[in-house]
Design an enzyme around this catalytic site. Structure first.
Site, PDB file in Angstrom:
ATOM      1  N   ASN A  14       0.876  -0.984  -0.335  1.00  0.00           N
ATOM      2  CA  ASN A  14       0.078  -0.051  -0.460  1.00  0.00           C
ATOM      3  C   ASN A  14       0.606   0.809   0.261  1.00  0.00           C
ATOM      4  OD1 ASN A  14      -2.921  -0.445   0.026  1.00  0.00           O
ATOM      5  ND2 ASN A  14      -2.197  -1.975   2.112  1.00  0.00           N
ATOM      6  N   MET A  90       1.406  -2.064  12.393  1.00  0.00           N
ATOM      7  CA  MET A  90       1.075  -3.195  13.273  1.00  0.00           C
ATOM      8  C   MET A  90       0.709  -3.062  14.485  1.00  0.00           C
ATOM      9  SD  MET A  90      -1.039  -5.297  10.837  1.00  0.00           S
ATOM     10  CE  MET A  90      -1.865  -6.926  11.227  1.00  0.00           C
ATOM     11  N   ARG A  91       0.776  -1.358  14.597  1.00  0.00           N
ATOM     12  CA  ARG A  91       0.587  -1.568  16.208  1.00  0.00           C
ATOM     13  C   ARG A  91      -0.278  -0.445  16.344  1.00  0.00           C
ATOM     14  NH1 ARG A  91       4.967  -2.722  19.695  1.00  0.00           N
ATOM     15  NH2 ARG A  91       6.654  -4.285  18.208  1.00  0.00           N
ATOM     16  N   LEU A  93      -2.040   2.048  18.389  1.00  0.00           N
ATOM     17  CA  LEU A  93      -1.102   3.761  18.378  1.00  0.00           C
ATOM     18  C   LEU A  93      -2.138   4.107  20.100  1.00  0.00           C
ATOM     19  CD1 LEU A  93      -1.210   5.193  15.752  1.00  0.00           C
ATOM     20  CD2 LEU A  93       0.429   4.610  16.276  1.00  0.00           C
ATOM     21  N   ASN A 107      -5.731   4.821   8.381  1.00  0.00           N
ATOM     22  CA  ASN A 107      -5.315   3.800   8.489  1.00  0.00           C
ATOM     23  C   ASN A 107      -6.436   2.626   6.875  1.00  0.00           C
ATOM     24  OD1 ASN A 107      -4.466   1.434   9.139  1.00  0.00           O
ATOM     25  ND2 ASN A 107      -6.590   0.735  10.294  1.00  0.00           N
ATOM     26  N   HIS A 109      -7.799  -1.220   6.325  1.00  0.00           N
ATOM     27  CA  HIS A 109      -8.376  -1.731   7.307  1.00  0.00           C
ATOM     28  C   HIS A 109      -8.494  -2.364   6.274  1.00  0.00           C
ATOM     29  CE1 HIS A 109      -8.919  -4.765  10.923  1.00  0.00           C
ATOM     30  NE2 HIS A 109     -10.201  -5.079  10.433  1.00  0.00           N
ATOM     31  N   SER A 136     -11.671  -0.849   3.994  1.00  0.00           N
ATOM     32  CA  SER A 136     -11.974   0.208   4.119  1.00  0.00           C
ATOM     33  C   SER A 136     -11.065   1.156   5.104  1.00  0.00           C
ATOM     34  CB  SER A 136     -12.367  -0.072   6.040  1.00  0.00           C
ATOM     35  OG  SER A 136     -13.764  -0.540   5.357  1.00  0.00           O
ATOM     36  N   THR A 141      -9.685   7.170  15.036  1.00  0.00           N
ATOM     37  CA  THR A 141      -9.485   7.380  16.637  1.00  0.00           C
ATOM     38  C   THR A 141      -8.937   6.931  18.264  1.00  0.00           C
ATOM     39  OG1 THR A 141     -11.887   6.298  16.562  1.00  0.00           O
ATOM     40  CG2 THR A 141     -11.708   8.625  15.495  1.00  0.00           C
ATOM     41  N   GLU A 143     -10.537   4.746  19.172  1.00  0.00           N
ATOM     42  CA  GLU A 143     -11.035   3.186  19.828  1.00  0.00           C
ATOM     43  C   GLU A 143     -10.475   2.154  18.288  1.00  0.00           C
ATOM     44  OE1 GLU A 143     -13.134   1.683  21.504  1.00  0.00           O
ATOM     45  OE2 GLU A 143     -12.811   2.994  22.955  1.00  0.00           O
ATOM     46  N   ASP A 145     -10.388   0.562  15.004  1.00  0.00           N
ATOM     47  CA  ASP A 145     -10.440   0.466  13.720  1.00  0.00           C
ATOM     48  C   ASP A 145     -11.840   1.125  13.730  1.00  0.00           C
ATOM     49  OD1 ASP A 145      -8.627  -0.582  12.611  1.00  0.00           O
ATOM     50  OD2 ASP A 145      -8.987  -2.989  13.749  1.00  0.00           O
ATOM     51  N   GLU A 174      -7.231  -2.829  -2.450  1.00  0.00           N
ATOM     52  CA  GLU A 174      -6.669  -1.689  -1.151  1.00  0.00           C
ATOM     53  C   GLU A 174      -6.263  -0.993  -1.846  1.00  0.00           C
ATOM     54  OE1 GLU A 174      -4.425  -2.842   2.041  1.00  0.00           O
ATOM     55  OE2 GLU A 174      -6.221  -5.055   2.068  1.00  0.00           O
TER      56      GLU A 174
HETATM   57  C1  GAR Z   1      -2.885  -5.139   4.406  1.00  0.00           C
HETATM   58  O1  GAR Z   1      -3.814  -6.043   3.565  1.00  0.00           O
HETATM   59  C2  GAR Z   1      -3.863  -3.658   5.013  1.00  0.00           C
HETATM   60  O2  GAR Z   1      -5.066  -3.835   5.174  1.00  0.00           O
HETATM   61  C3  GAR Z   1      -3.463  -4.920   6.218  1.00  0.00           C
HETATM   62  O3  GAR Z   1      -2.285  -5.309   6.387  1.00  0.00           O
HETATM   63  C4  GAR Z   1      -1.716  -5.233   5.255  1.00  0.00           C
HETATM   64  C5  GAR Z   1       0.084  -4.437   4.665  1.00  0.00           C
HETATM   65  O4  GAR Z   1      -0.211  -5.003   3.621  1.00  0.00           O
HETATM   66  N1  GAR Z   1      -3.413  -3.625   7.459  1.00  0.00           N
HETATM   67  C6  GAR Z   1      -3.551  -4.149   8.854  1.00  0.00           C
HETATM   68  O5  GAR Z   1      -4.553  -4.955   8.797  1.00  0.00           O
HETATM   69  C7  GAR Z   1      -3.736  -3.170  10.178  1.00  0.00           C
HETATM   70  N2  GAR Z   1      -4.733  -4.259  11.295  1.00  0.00           N
HETATM   71  P1  GAR Z   1       1.268  -3.842   3.015  1.00  0.00           P
HETATM   72  O6  GAR Z   1       1.920  -4.391   3.789  1.00  0.00           O
HETATM   73  O7  GAR Z   1       1.267  -4.915   1.509  1.00  0.00           O
HETATM   74  O8  GAR Z   1       0.558  -2.545   2.815  1.00  0.00           O
END
Ligand code: GAR
Length: 213
Positions: A14, A90-91, A93, A107, A109, A136, A141, A143, A145, A174
């Site tokens: 992404n 993947m942390r 915040l 973000n 998701h 999405s 925020t 909370e 996601d 995405e």
């Molecule tokens: C993507 O699918 C993104 O939506 C997800 O991680 C992947 C990252 O792919 N994000 C989450 O799960 C956030 N909670 P990428 O590193 O190739 O962009």
């Protein structure tokens, strides 16, 4: 030209799509920093190879989560961003990060929120027997996601799908979804009050739908 900071933890596809959209002029914006919490993130190596300001802020360098989040926040704020974009970061915040950020945080998701907040979204979608899945883009925020959704993609769940095949098809949606959403944020009139986004038409739940490409 708006200044974007992108947070990643891994592959960074992404983030690459966002960088490419900026360099090709699709987005009138510049990626001023790519920040990873993982030293071996493939996306970090890719960003370095592009000559981007690519920084790692590893959790292991800090005694506590609070100090780590403060360092992540300083790394972002120091670049004077207009938007902070989470792209596979993947942390979770902390409230202190969100309150201290000098720019709104966005973000992506891998589910159609409010369905499947958190992890393992593709398997949970399959387990529930859903026929439609997607991703999405939303404002972050305190909370998890939970912030206002800007846009969503829509992917048909096929009978032969497993979590990997479904994840791969969602991921394809995405990249254009994130670019589209950033474009909306950069071009629509968005109002702020004390640094906070005021939800308007742009941020009503699910105003825009993307079909599978
Ligand atoms: C993507 O699918 C993104 O939506 C997800 O991680 C992947 C990252 O792919 N994000 C989450 O799960 C956030 N909670 P990428 O590193 O190739 O962009």
């Amino acid at each position: 030209m708006k200044r974007l900071v992108v947070f990643i933890s891994g592959r960074g596809s992404n983030m690459q799509a966002i960088v490419n959209a900026c360099t090709s002029g699709v987005l009138n914006a510049k990626v001023v920093a790519v920040i990873s919490d993982q030293p071996d993130a493939a996306g970090l190596a890719w960003a370095s190879a592009q000559g981007l300001n690519a920084r790692c802020v590893p959790r292991g360098d800090y005694a506590s989560k609070t100090e780590h989040q403060a360092a992540l926040l300083a790394a972002a704020n120091d670049t004077n961003p207009d938007w902070i974009l989470l792209a596979g970061f993947m942390r979770i915040l902390s409230p202190a990060f969100i309150a201290g950020a000098v720019a709104p945080i966005v973000n992506i998701h891998p589910s159609r929120l409010p369905k499947y907040k958190g992890l393992d979204t593709h398997q949970r979608c399959l387990d529930a027997g859903d026929t439609v899945h997607g991703a999405s883009v939303h404002i972050v925020t305190a909370e998890l996601d939970d912030g206002p959704v800007i846009a969503q993609s829509c992917v048909e769940v096929l009978p032969q799908d497993d979590a990997d095949s479904l994840a791969a098809r969602v991921l394809k949606t995405e990249h254009p979804l994130y670019i589209f959403s950033i474009h909306k944020l950069l071009t629509d009139a968005v109002e702020y009050s004390d640094g906070h986004l005021i939800p308007g038409d742009l941020c009503e739940p699910l105003p825009l739908q993307f079909s599978e490409f």
